[in-house]
Design a protein around this motif. Structure first.
Motif, PDB file in Angstrom:
ATOM      1  N   GLU A 118       0.827  -1.212   0.000  1.00 18.39           N
ATOM      2  CA  GLU A 118       0.000   0.000   0.000  1.00 18.39           C
ATOM      3  C   GLU A 118       0.861   1.263   0.000  1.00 18.39           C
ATOM      4  O   GLU A 118       0.539   2.242  -0.660  1.00 18.39           O
ATOM      5  CB  GLU A 118      -0.912  -0.001   1.234  1.00 18.39           C
ATOM      6  N   GLU A 119       1.966   1.227   0.762  1.00 15.74           N
ATOM      7  CA  GLU A 119       2.858   2.391   0.845  1.00 15.74           C
ATOM      8  C   GLU A 119       3.485   2.681  -0.529  1.00 15.74           C
ATOM      9  O   GLU A 119       3.545   3.825  -0.970  1.00 15.74           O
ATOM     10  CB  GLU A 119       3.972   2.165   1.883  1.00 15.74           C
ATOM     11  N   GLU A 120       3.936   1.618  -1.183  1.00 12.89           N
ATOM     12  CA  GLU A 120       4.534   1.810  -2.518  1.00 12.89           C
ATOM     13  C   GLU A 120       3.500   2.336  -3.513  1.00 12.89           C
ATOM     14  O   GLU A 120       3.800   3.172  -4.367  1.00 12.89           O
ATOM     15  CB  GLU A 120       5.107   0.471  -3.038  1.00 12.89           C
ATOM     16  N   HIS A 121       2.264   1.851  -3.372  1.00 14.10           N
ATOM     17  CA  HIS A 121       1.175   2.305  -4.246  1.00 14.10           C
ATOM     18  C   HIS A 121       0.966   3.808  -4.069  1.00 14.10           C
ATOM     19  O   HIS A 121       0.840   4.556  -5.047  1.00 14.10           O
ATOM     20  CB  HIS A 121      -0.105   1.534  -3.919  1.00 14.10           C
ATOM     21  N   GLU A 122       0.967   4.244  -2.782  1.00 11.37           N
ATOM     22  CA  GLU A 122       0.799   5.677  -2.495  1.00 11.37           C
ATOM     23  C   GLU A 122       1.943   6.486  -3.087  1.00 11.37           C
ATOM     24  O   GLU A 122       1.732   7.529  -3.702  1.00 11.37           O
ATOM     25  CB  GLU A 122       0.792   5.901  -0.974  1.00 11.37           C
TER      26      GLU A 122
END
Lengths: 243, 281
Positions: free
Chosen positions: A219-223
């Protein structure tokens, strides 16, 4: 993809008075796609037309009326005289967040297939997909190579709005919705990349014949990638396919 | 400059189209009735491919910020310049500050408003034609401002061209065989050339669906390239005619192909209008 020496038997069809449809044998085949691609580059150098290729077809569209017989004669000669094709297809890596928040059908899909989410992600990210066509929407890729265990008939009623970047499975195909649109595929994740941008010098970096791999991101990488895409600094990874 | 007071029902800016990007799925777009749009440009001495305003069903009200000359062509509607009636198909001058009101279309489906030197809206991928996700807007909206070019008035030497409304009155569409014509049965071919078909409720810049069904079909084919004017046979046996904003590929049999003139004629039809096909080859 190496060019081949094979000569397929082609059908030339006068499709309107300013376009020629060239058809290869009707099957999904890497050899055919490669042959069409090699021919397309050759035609692009010699003929004042734009071209659309998809699976077993190459459509040449001219700006004005053409003399069908004369043009086909030229094209046939061109097909016989092909030389080695130097333009290698590109291999792209598309980051995907697989979870139920963005992949609205992920849980139901896994339940129906009696498969864990980890297995689904492993199967979806391990394949190398070939782009057999681009159409439906600007930048929408028809990808071949989906693992048979993941085949699933599309929803009987399409959703009126599928979010941009959604990664889905429909029948024997998988792909990414480049913009918000109606759609009937099972959504399993989201790719935060911009597959089509009319304001870029090259609006769609991917061409028919290229290959795609998906990689699972957090999720962090997606953000982070979402922010990078918005500020225009994100570049999709592409590795030249090793010949 | 021009300000949109009322946008009308569905109003867009269109030029000859967006060429060279169909390989990445970008539709060609462009004026639906190319004949009418080009004729309007010719009446003003513009280039044939200059951008015009395409107006459907109910026209807009527009406030002009510069002196210019305009003309309407194609579908027919009443025009008023600051409340005074102006004639269809005859160029007239507009002074800065005047408002042009285009009423409900009475005959045909698409009316073209050409302005001296063409509309100067943004050019994206080589074309000013509106299309969602490519141009910033897909149709005109209230208070939108459109760029115009101030030009010297040319003598209105083209004003006496005879109005040709044959595209509005005919219902015969000339067609060529499409790539999958041969998968039709003799009975289906007969129906296509003998029946009068009617334009269905779903008809827009992407496609026109026809009411009548000819026969269910189970032809299964790979996704293939399509063109504006392609008649597709849907699985339920209906006919769907692709128009200028249609997607560049499709998976239904392409049984017929409209000629350019036939596309222009169909572009002037609306729900309930009858059409017939005449096969050329």
């Amino acid at each position: 993809m190496h060019p081949t020496e094979s000569n397929f038997s082609l059908r030339f069809f006068p499709y309107s008075d300013s376009a020629i449809l060239i058809e290869w044998p009707e099957e999904i085949s890497e050899a055919i796609l490669q042959d069409i691609r090699a021919f397309k580059f050759k035609v692009a150098k010699q003929q004042p037309c734009e071209s659309v290729m998809a699976y077993r077809s190459l459509l040449l569209i001219y700006k004005n009326k053409i003399d069908f017989k004369e043009t086909v004669k030229t094209l046939k000669q061109l097909y016989q005289s092909r030389e080695f094709l130097n333009i290698k297809p590109k291999q792209w890596k598309i980051p995907v967040l697989y979870n139920h928040k963005v992949g609205w059908d992920l849980e139901a899909f896994c339940a129906q297939k009696q498969m864990s989410q980890t297995d689904l992600i492993r199967l979806h990210t391990s394949a190398v997909y070939r782009v057999f066509a681009i159409g439906f929407l600007p930048g929408f890729m028809y990808l071949g190579g989906l693992e048979q265990k993941l085949w699933m008939p599309r929803h009987s009623e399409p959703r009126p709005k599928v979010p941009k970047g959604s990664v889905g499975i429909g029948g024997q195909q998988t792909g990414v919705y480049p913009q918000e649109s109606p759609g009937g595929w099972h959504l399993i994740g989201n790719a935060p990349v911009q597959l089509f941008d009319a304001h870029r010098k090259k609006p769609c970096p991917i061409s028919v014949g290229d290959t795609i791999r998906f990689s699972s991101i957090s999720e962090e990488e997606h953000e982070l990638i979402t922010i990078q895409v918005k500020s225009g600094i994100f570049q999709m990874e592409n590795l030249q396919e090793h010949a | 400059m021009l300000r949109v007071i009322h946008p009308g029902f569905y109003t867009t800016i269109q030029d000859a189209g967006r060429f060279g990007y169909r390989d990445i799925g970008v539709p060609v777009s462009g004026y639906m009735d190319a004949f009418a749009a080009r004729f309007a440009n010719a009446l003003l001495g513009n280039q044939p491919e200059d951008a015009v305003m395409e107006i459907s069903l109910k026209g807009p009200t527009l406030m002009f910020g510069i002196n210019t000359r305009v003309v309407t062509y194609g579908a027919e509607a009443h025009l008023k310049l600051d409340g005074e009636i102006r004639a269809h198909c005859i160029p007239f001058q507009i002074k800065a500050g005047q408002s042009l009101e285009i009423d409900t279309i009475e005959k045909g489906a698409r009316l073209y408003l050409a302005v001296q030197a063409g509309f100067q809206t943004e050019k994206i991928l080589g074309s000013r034609s509106f299309y969602p996700e490519i141009t910033h807007t897909d149709k005109l909206y209230k208070n939108q401002e459109l760029m115009l070019k101030e030009t010297e008035f040319l003598p209105s030497g083209h004003a006496h061209v005879k109005h040709d409304d044959s595209t509005l009155t005919t219902n015969l569409l000339e067609v060529l065989k499409g790539p999958e014509y041969d998968c039709l049965t003799t009975e289906m071919c007969k129906k296509i050339t003998e029946l009068t078909f009617h334009v269905g409720h779903e008809n827009n810049r992407m496609a026109y669906k026809l009411e009548e069904k000819i026969s269910e079909n189970k032809v299964d084919m790979l996704t293939s390239p399509t063109l504006p004017g392609t008649v597709q046979l849907t699985p339920s046996g209906g006919l769907m005619i692709l128009m200028r904003d249609a997607q560049t590929t499709g998976g239904y049999p392409r049984i017929l192909q409209l000629t350019d003139t036939a596309i222009n004629i169909l572009a002037q039809k609306r729900e309930g209008d009858g059409i017939r096909f005449s096969l050329l080859n």
